[in-house]
Design a protein around this motif. Structure first.
Motif, mmCIF file in Angstrom:
data_model
loop_
_atom_site.group_PDB
_atom_site.id
_atom_site.type_symbol
_atom_site.label_atom_id
_atom_site.label_comp_id
_atom_site.label_asym_id
_atom_site.label_seq_id
_atom_site.Cartn_x
_atom_site.Cartn_y
_atom_site.Cartn_z
ATOM 1 N N VAL A 16 0.732 0.362 -9.203
ATOM 2 C CA VAL A 16 2.102 -0.108 -9.423
ATOM 3 C C VAL A 16 2.850 0.882 -10.311
ATOM 4 N N PHE A 60 -8.681 0.856 -2.260
ATOM 5 C CA PHE A 60 -8.313 -0.422 -1.657
ATOM 6 C C PHE A 60 -6.974 -0.923 -2.228
ATOM 7 N N ASP A 63 -4.295 1.103 -0.699
ATOM 8 C CA ASP A 63 -4.057 0.656 0.688
ATOM 9 C C ASP A 63 -3.209 -0.619 0.718
ATOM 10 N N CYS A 64 -3.610 -1.551 -0.150
ATOM 11 C CA CYS A 64 -2.913 -2.844 -0.153
ATOM 12 C C CYS A 64 -1.467 -2.701 -0.604
ATOM 13 N N LEU A 65 -1.259 -1.968 -1.681
ATOM 14 C CA LEU A 65 0.085 -1.923 -2.279
ATOM 15 C C LEU A 65 0.962 -0.846 -1.667
ATOM 16 N N GLY A 67 0.859 -0.037 1.503
ATOM 17 C CA GLY A 67 1.190 -0.421 2.875
ATOM 18 C C GLY A 67 0.475 0.415 3.921
ATOM 19 N N ALA A 68 -0.581 1.118 3.489
ATOM 20 C CA ALA A 68 -1.335 1.936 4.458
ATOM 21 C C ALA A 68 -2.328 1.059 5.218
ATOM 22 N N THR A 69 -2.877 1.634 6.271
ATOM 23 C CA THR A 69 -3.892 0.884 7.021
ATOM 24 C C THR A 69 -5.069 0.602 6.092
ATOM 25 N N LEU A 70 -5.498 -0.632 6.099
ATOM 26 C CA LEU A 70 -6.544 -1.038 5.159
ATOM 27 C C LEU A 70 -7.820 -0.233 5.418
ATOM 28 N N GLY A 71 -8.305 0.446 4.380
ATOM 29 C CA GLY A 71 -9.523 1.241 4.508
ATOM 30 C C GLY A 71 -9.248 2.726 4.532
ATOM 31 N N LEU A 72 -8.001 3.108 4.775
ATOM 32 C CA LEU A 72 -7.661 4.526 4.910
ATOM 33 C C LEU A 72 -7.858 5.284 3.591
ATOM 34 N N LEU B 22 -14.344 -0.738 8.225
ATOM 35 C CA LEU B 22 -13.111 -1.420 7.795
ATOM 36 C C LEU B 22 -11.874 -0.708 8.346
ATOM 37 N N LEU B 23 -11.879 0.600 8.230
ATOM 38 C CA LEU B 23 -10.738 1.380 8.716
ATOM 39 C C LEU B 23 -10.596 1.276 10.232
ATOM 40 N N LYS B 37 -5.809 -8.413 0.936
ATOM 41 C CA LYS B 37 -4.547 -7.710 0.743
ATOM 42 C C LYS B 37 -3.539 -8.626 0.050
#
Lengths: 173, 281
Positions: A16, A60, A63-65, A67-72, B22-23, B37
């Motif tokens: 953040v 993680f 990714d979450c915050l 807005g990327a693909t989860l896991g990237l 996961l990805l 998320k």
């Protein structure tokens, strides 16, 4: 134990913070990757388990915050951590120019991985947009890393009387 | 034994595999928001709010500072702009007032069936010994000495010195001015002589004549200088207490002579003279 409890919150706070700072200073066109700096720091200073946890949680959260693909970014940060970790076993991490180059390479690799992933998976060419930004971002991340390592080494010096010596670390932690 | 020796490798491999799975799963199925998320977002919200508030405050303070830095310059610019606008406003007001005055002057043409020549007052002398106006029209414009000069609603004087491009107007209130007048209500005749700041004094009106304050005084037309019926003023005071046969009737002119800027010169006689000359030819 407290480390593992506080880590997710610290990761969220850091993501953040970096988003807010990037918005203030660069109006969002450049990402201030404090999370990557933390991962690089973990690669040089933490043991394997703690470092992997940090990389995964940080990735993680990003990714979450972000807005990327989860896991990237979880995967990217994990790989970066492992790479830095193995590099730290071979080189003297006290030297700031090494920190600088390792950070630069890590950041550029991250950008390259992003471009390749988008090219192969989404069939979308990001190279034109990312080229200048990724170079600037890599330089910025490197400078931040150097600053962060310098501050942390001073803090460690105050706390322990001397900095942690890299050669004492083994890859099993 | 194998697991103990390669525990770290297996751990790292397992974690990388898990991350890849996961990805891949997310890339293939694009799950969008998941519980984890959502939890991360929920946890980040208070931090984001706090940062956002701080940033907003800092931005606001910065903007205020920048605003203050530019305020002096802006203030100077605005003052200069305001001065320019005030000048413009004064010009417009002046134009408006001039229009109103000219309208009043033009209304004289409807009131009196004569030919008028408009002139602008270019000088004024209201000293003790002389009460005259200086206008910007002269002989070349058809003016001649003796012509009556009017402003709305009536007479203010007559031309005395007329040069080619300017003329002097002897005002009614000048001590040298004498005008044949009559009291409109009772038709009593007299001669209005200038009395300076007191206006005019109508003389040679017997004390027995009915003259009251507020009576309108107009030109009688007897002297052939002023046409009959031009408004001169209003009786302000009637003095019958002095010794002698005649009362002193003070008349206040209708026009404010101190603020006259445009006048109309009554040129009817000139017109008539021109006609006569043409007939003779």
């Amino acid at each position: 134990m407290i480390y593992y409890i506080l880590l997710p919150f610290a990761a969220i706070l850091l993501v953040v913070l970096q988003t807010t700072l990037a918005d203030i200073f660069f109006s969002g066109w450049l990402t201030l990757e404090l999370s990557l700096v933390a991962v690089i720091y973990a690669g040089f200073r933490l043991d394997l388990v703690k470092g992997i946890t940090l990389a995964c949680v940080m990735g993680f959260a990003f990714d979450c915050l972000y807005g990327a693909t989860l896991g990237l970014f979880t995967l990217f940060y994990l790989l970066i951590f492992l790479m830095v970790f193995f590099v730290s076993l071979r080189v003297a991490s006290e030297k700031l120019y090494i920190i600088f180059f390792v950070s630069l390479i890590c950041s550029l690799m991250e950008s390259l991985a992003l471009v390749l992933l988008y090219a192969f998976v989404f069939n979308f060419d990001l190279s034109d947009d990312v080229l200048l930004v990724s170079v600037l971002q890599a330089l910025l991340t490197s400078v931040l890393s150097v600053g962060f390592f310098y501050v942390m080494s001073k803090t460690e010096g105050l706390k322990y009387g001397k900095t942690i010596q890299t050669p004492q670390r083994t890859w099993t932690g | 034994m194998f697991l103990k020796n390669y525990r770290t490798v297996i751990l790292v491999g397992a974690i990388i595999a898990a991350t890849l799975i996961l990805l891949s799963y997310n890339l293939m199925y694009d799950t969008g928001t998941s519980v984890l998320k959502n939890m991360a977002l929920e946890a980040a919200t208070p931090f984001q709010k706090v940062f956002n508030l701080s940033v907003s405050n800092v931005k606001s303070a910065w903007k205020r500072y920048i605003h203050l830095v530019g305020l002096e310059d802006e203030n100077r610019k605005l003052k200069s702009k305001m001065a320019a606008l005030q000048e413009e406003l004064i010009l417009y007001k002046e134009g408006n007032l001039e229009t109103q005055r000219l309208k009043k002057l033009l209304s004289l043409q409807d009131t009196y069936p004569h030919r008028f020549i408009a002139a602008r007052v270019i000088g004024k002398e209201l000293s003790v010994i002389s009460k005259t106006l200086w206008i910007d029209k002269g002989k070349t414009h058809g003016l001649e000495p003796g012509m009556p000069v009017l402003v709305s609603p009536g007479l203010i004087g007559r031309l005395t010195d007329v040069s080619w491009h300017s003329s002097k107007v002897l005002l009614l209130i000048d001590e040298n001015s004498n005008v044949d007048v009559l009291i409109q209500r009772t038709r009593v005749q007299g001669i209005a002589r200038g009395a300076g700041s007191r206006g005019c004094v109508v003389r040679y009106v017997p004390k027995i004549q009915d003259v009251r304050e507020g009576d309108v005084v107009v030109t009688s037309g007897l002297s052939n200088i002023f046409p009959k019926g031009l408004l001169v003023g209003k009786v302000s005071y009637v003095n019958r207490l002095d010794a002698g046969l005649f009362s002193k009737i003070h008349v206040a002119p209708f026009a404010d002579l101190a603020s006259v800027e445009e006048v109309m010169v009554l040129a009817a006689e000139q017109q008539e003279r021109d006609r006569r000359e043409m007939k003779e030819e």
